[in-house]
Scaffold this active site. Structure first.
Site: not given
Ligand code: SF4
Length: 370
Positions: A53, A136, A154
């Site tokens: 991520e 996020y 996102d």
């Protein structure tokens, strides 16, 4: 005041009457059939999800894939990342850009080792307290790796939601993001929250794409307001970012005995702590370039031009011109933040940002056979 604005926006969106909560089943069924096979999805443990991520922020999936595989091979655990020498970490990140992501990753890994015994915490709030982890990323790790029902919103998810609701709210505004985050949370099923988050992101990345959404292939087209109103391509609304500043720079490729002179950037600011080719602001004439090299203690024959290159950062653009100088002899210190590096060292250990990619290619032709 912010709460009032958020309530008003939320009410406006709810007037659209889109059955959002009912869409998660369609999304999950579609995801089960169409999800891309990605290395971090095959083995979604917290460390792998976290690293992937962070790498995926501002970077495309296809570009991340080889970096992720190399990173996991070199640093397979939180402990290995916490203990990695800075040069190793930067070399693994070289070319991905946004190098503070890598530094924060390591700072967070050290905290995870010290405070959580080397295992990423499973609480959303504790994840959020780690360096480099925002709403996020905390949502993605908590939901994908630990199955906790929190949203991960996102840019892809903002685009999908804007279109589903035909919302003209400006998604660059934090208050709008907060409202959409609440809506994504309401849509999230209690089972498979991580797959639901990934399904929303995957839909945005592969079907509900920016310029030409592929609505005919979309599993939630039956409930999409933008499709009904034929305005999908115009959404989402996003106010433009501040214009980038242009900066002219002169870059020096100074060679001596088959090596090139490099220096380390300051520990804070743009590209902090990375190796670079010496450079100064402005476009120097040949004479000025000779004087600049003399200030560094280097005497060269007349320098040759090394061509021009441009690199775009988030807030600034570097417009570069280069000079190649063959050092006649050198008094330049090789300690501290300066070093002479061979092509092999540039390849294997001295991480240099992609801003200098063009000049590295020039160097390759000059040094690779040495
Ligand atoms: Fe996006 Fe089209 Fe699906 Fe609507 S129908 S969510 S615009 S791909």
């Amino acid at each position: 005041m912010r709460d009032q604005i958020n309530k008003a926006l939320r009410a406006e969106i709810e007037k659209q009457n889109v059955p959002l909560a009912a869409l998660s089943g369609d999304l999950l069924r579609w995801y089960d059939r169409h999800a891309r096979i990605l290395p971090w999805r095959e083995q979604p443990d917290p460390y792998r999800v976290w690293v992937s991520e962070i790498m995926l922020q501002q970077t495309r999936v296809e570009a991340v894939r080889p970096y992720f595989e190399r990173f996991m091979e070199a640093l397979p655990t939180v402990e290995a990342l916490a203990d990695a020498p800075e040069e190793t970490l930067m070399k693994l990140w070289e070319g991905l850009g946004y190098y503070n992501r890598a530094r924060n990753l390591q700072r967070a890994a050290r905290m995870v080792v010290e405070q959580y015994g080397g295992v990423l915490p499973s609480s959303y709030e504790q994840l959020l307290s780690l360096p480099g982890i925002g709403e996020y990323t905390a949502g993605a790790v908590a939901s994908i790796a630990y199955g906790i029902a929190v949203p991960a919103v996102d840019g892809n998810v903002l685009r999908v939601l804007s279109r589903l609701l035909a919302s003209e709210a400006d998604i660059a505004q934090p208050k709008v993001k907060a409202v959409f985050r609440g809506i994504a949370a309401d849509m999230q099923p209690s089972g498979r929250p991580g797959d639901y988050n990934q399904a929303m992101m995957e839909l945005g990345a592969t079907v509900c794409v920016p310029a030409s959404p592929r609505c005919a292939a979309c599993p939630v087209a039956h409930s999409c307001m933008a499709r009904q109103l034929d305005c999908a391509a115009a959404l989402p609304i996003k106010s433009p970012k501040r214009e980038r500043r242009r900066e002219d720079r002169t870059v020096f490729l100074i060679l001596c005995d088959g090596k090139v002179l490099i220096r380390k950037r300051a520990e804070s600011g743009l590209l902090s702590g990375m190796w670079e080719l010496p450079n100064v602001q402005g476009r120097l004439s040949e004479e000025q370039a000779i004087r600049q090299m003399e200030e560094w203690g280097i005497q060269t024959a007349a320098p040759r031009e090394a061509g021009e290159s441009k690199h775009v950062f988030t807030h600034v653009e570097w417009w570069m011109q280069g000079y190649i100088g063959m050092a006649l002899h050198t008094r330049c210190t090789v300690s501290g933040e300066w070093a002479w590096a061979s092509w092999k060292q540039l390849q294997e250990s001295h991480a240099m940002p992609s801003a200098f990619r063009y000049y590295r290619e020039v160097l390759q032709a000059l040094l690779a056979d040495e």
